[in-house]
Design an enzyme around this catalytic site. Sequence first.
Site, PDB file in Angstrom:
ATOM      1  N   ASP A 175      -2.905  -7.516  -2.063  1.00 52.88           N
ATOM      2  CA  ASP A 175      -3.675  -6.642  -1.169  1.00 52.88           C
ATOM      3  C   ASP A 175      -5.149  -7.065  -1.086  1.00 52.88           C
ATOM      4  O   ASP A 175      -5.893  -6.563  -0.254  1.00 52.88           O
ATOM      5  CB  ASP A 175      -3.546  -5.186  -1.652  1.00 52.88           C
ATOM      6  N   LYS A 233       0.847  -1.198   0.000  1.00 50.79           N
ATOM      7  CA  LYS A 233       0.000   0.000   0.000  1.00 50.79           C
ATOM      8  C   LYS A 233       0.884   1.251   0.000  1.00 50.79           C
ATOM      9  O   LYS A 233       1.926   1.268   0.659  1.00 50.79           O
ATOM     10  CB  LYS A 233      -0.884   0.011   1.251  1.00 50.79           C
ATOM     11  N   ARG A 276     -10.375 -11.572   1.429  1.00 46.67           N
ATOM     12  CA  ARG A 276     -11.271 -12.557   0.811  1.00 46.67           C
ATOM     13  C   ARG A 276     -10.663 -13.948   0.832  1.00 46.67           C
ATOM     14  O   ARG A 276     -11.379 -14.948   0.824  1.00 46.67           O
ATOM     15  CB  ARG A 276     -11.631 -12.102  -0.615  1.00 46.67           C
TER      16      ARG A 276
HETATM   17  N1  BES Z   1      -8.182  -3.874   3.944  1.00 43.86           N
HETATM   18  C1  BES Z   1      -8.327  -3.426   2.617  1.00 43.86           C
HETATM   19  C2  BES Z   1      -9.618  -2.651   2.377  1.00 43.86           C
HETATM   20  C3  BES Z   1      -9.758  -1.325   3.098  1.00 43.86           C
HETATM   21  C4  BES Z   1      -9.504  -0.146   2.427  1.00 43.86           C
HETATM   22  C5  BES Z   1     -10.205  -1.272   4.401  1.00 43.86           C
HETATM   23  C6  BES Z   1      -9.662   1.078   3.083  1.00 43.86           C
HETATM   24  C7  BES Z   1     -10.360  -0.083   5.056  1.00 43.86           C
HETATM   25  C8  BES Z   1     -10.095   1.097   4.396  1.00 43.86           C
HETATM   26  C9  BES Z   1      -8.335  -4.607   1.664  1.00 43.86           C
HETATM   27  O1  BES Z   1      -7.595  -5.719   2.058  1.00 43.86           O
HETATM   28  C10 BES Z   1      -7.777  -4.138   0.365  1.00 43.86           C
HETATM   29  O2  BES Z   1      -6.676  -3.670   0.363  1.00 43.86           O
HETATM   30  N2  BES Z   1      -8.538  -4.259  -0.703  1.00 43.86           N
HETATM   31  C11 BES Z   1      -8.130  -3.831  -1.991  1.00 43.86           C
HETATM   32  C12 BES Z   1      -8.631  -4.839  -2.987  1.00 43.86           C
HETATM   33  C13 BES Z   1      -8.073  -4.648  -4.363  1.00 43.86           C
HETATM   34  C14 BES Z   1      -6.608  -4.972  -4.403  1.00 43.86           C
HETATM   35  C15 BES Z   1      -8.848  -5.536  -5.299  1.00 43.86           C
HETATM   36  C16 BES Z   1      -8.693  -2.463  -2.263  1.00 43.86           C
HETATM   37  O3  BES Z   1      -9.827  -2.178  -1.832  1.00 43.86           O
HETATM   38  O4  BES Z   1      -8.004  -1.634  -2.846  1.00 43.86           O
HETATM   39 ZN    ZN Z   2      -7.367  -5.922   4.141  1.00 46.45          ZN
HETATM   40 ZN    ZN Z   3      -5.544  -5.558   1.510  1.00 44.96          ZN
END
Ligand code: BES
Ligand code: ZN
Ligand code: ZN
Length: 480
Positions: A329, A259, A333
């Site tokens: 990331d 991230k 899931r």
């Molecule tokens: N934990 C994050 C989602 C998240 C984002 C939670 C902002 C709280 C605040 C999750 O694991 C994630 O990073 N998801 C990605 C998925 C993508 C790579 C398909 C996302 O939402 O960018």
């Molecule tokens: Zn996450």
């Molecule tokens: Zn994530």
Amino acid sequence: MLNFRESAQFDKNVSVIFVTKSQIQNKKFNFSSLSIQNAIVELFKTKNFSGEKDAAFPLTIDKKIALVVGVDDSKDANMTGLRVTVRKAILSSYLKNAKTVELIPHQNDDAIINAVIEGILIGTYQWKKYIKADKDVPETKQITLICKNKPAYQEAIDICAGVNFARDLVNDNADIITSEYFEKTIKTLVKGQKNITLKILNEKELTAQKMGLHLAVNKGSNKEPKLIIVKYSGGKTSEPYTALIGKGLTFDSGGLNLKPSGHMETMRSDMSGAAAVVGTLKNVLKLGIKKNLLFVCGLAENAIGSCSYKPGDVFVGYSGKSVEIGNTDAEGRLVLADAIAYTIKNYKPAQIIDIATLTGACVVGLGFDYAGLLSTDNKLAAALMKSADATDDRTWRLPLYAEIKDAMKSHYADIKNVSNIKGGGAITGAEFLRQFTEKTPWAHLDIAGPAFVENAGRWYYSYGGTGFGVRLLTHFLKEK
Ligand code: BES
Ligand code: ZN
Ligand code: ZN
């Protein structure tokens, strides 16, 4: 901290009196002292107190302070706003040094008293572990709420404790609130309780059970991955089980798809789903809810290092399906897919609700005030939406449909953990999970938005975890 008394006595350090403008105009108050009623009417005439929402004016009565606070009774008034008003009043500087407070609500119906209780207990929660205390300010206030002492109000107090319990888990450092910490916390909660069987799968057991997706996510971490299942048999033996499954990423760095700055700082909150499950467990035990329930926490850490799972890798999970890692990331899931598959195979629940900070896309779509709700079962979704409305843990339903699965096609695995197209991220995340739910009625709460407050003072929350889902799930389980 909070107790009840039937009538106002103006004998505490401060009495907080809630009034609406029309109450002042009609001289119809919710307490009987005529001298104070007259004082408020006179104050209103001076125009120093408008009676508008959140307006506050201190009167001195017999060397004590009576803080008169305006409550909204316009057509836009709602219970969220009332909680905010209560929070502001209790946190106002007039009450800074008060050890004892009497709080007189403007009305005494159940919904109002419930909102006042939540405004006090959820609204004044602050995460203070790392802040030096101000010695002159009392740590806690004794607040006496003027209303009947009904069992439902005691329950409201207990439920708020569950909410704040979840917030404490979210707010502390990721390296303190580890999977091991979750295990200890859950063990402490269930200790000495009846109808409990606890199952803990560590790396060894997860490996033996071939839970390759959960294990993949944790590969870069020096901490133990854990799947914790609390089986609570509070209902009749013949009754089916409802499973609550929480995403418990104790930290989500994004993995090798790291991230960027600005997106990682709050990722200790990526276990908010699991925290909500634990907070709900605390409430179920406290309230003695007579249901058969499974509380499941999928715990891992998405860290980086040469051992981390890698983009392009394929892993086979508990269900036997293979998954190509399109993005490390999209880890939540993966952990949930194994947790769902394992729970179905080994416990055969009649319905499953998972709760997860799953996608940033859900935040883009719905903002911070609503969780996304996606479900294969309209009855379950309707029941959850009813509880959401009743508790202020707001949800909004998003569509779930089979065609979107095509966007997760992989060239060399059964499915990919991300979509090949842009857009609809919250829906693809949910559709991925649906692949593992078989025929079990299922609902998914994407709480990435409402689980954490970055702007201090949103609604009646302070900066940090909100405990979103605890009130919703507790209400849902209390019904019927
Ligand atoms: N934990 C994050 C989602 C998240 C984002 C939670 C902002 C709280 C605040 C999750 O694991 C994630 O990073 N998801 C990605 C998925 C993508 C790579 C398909 C996302 O939402 O960018
Ligand atoms: Zn996450
Ligand atoms: Zn994530």
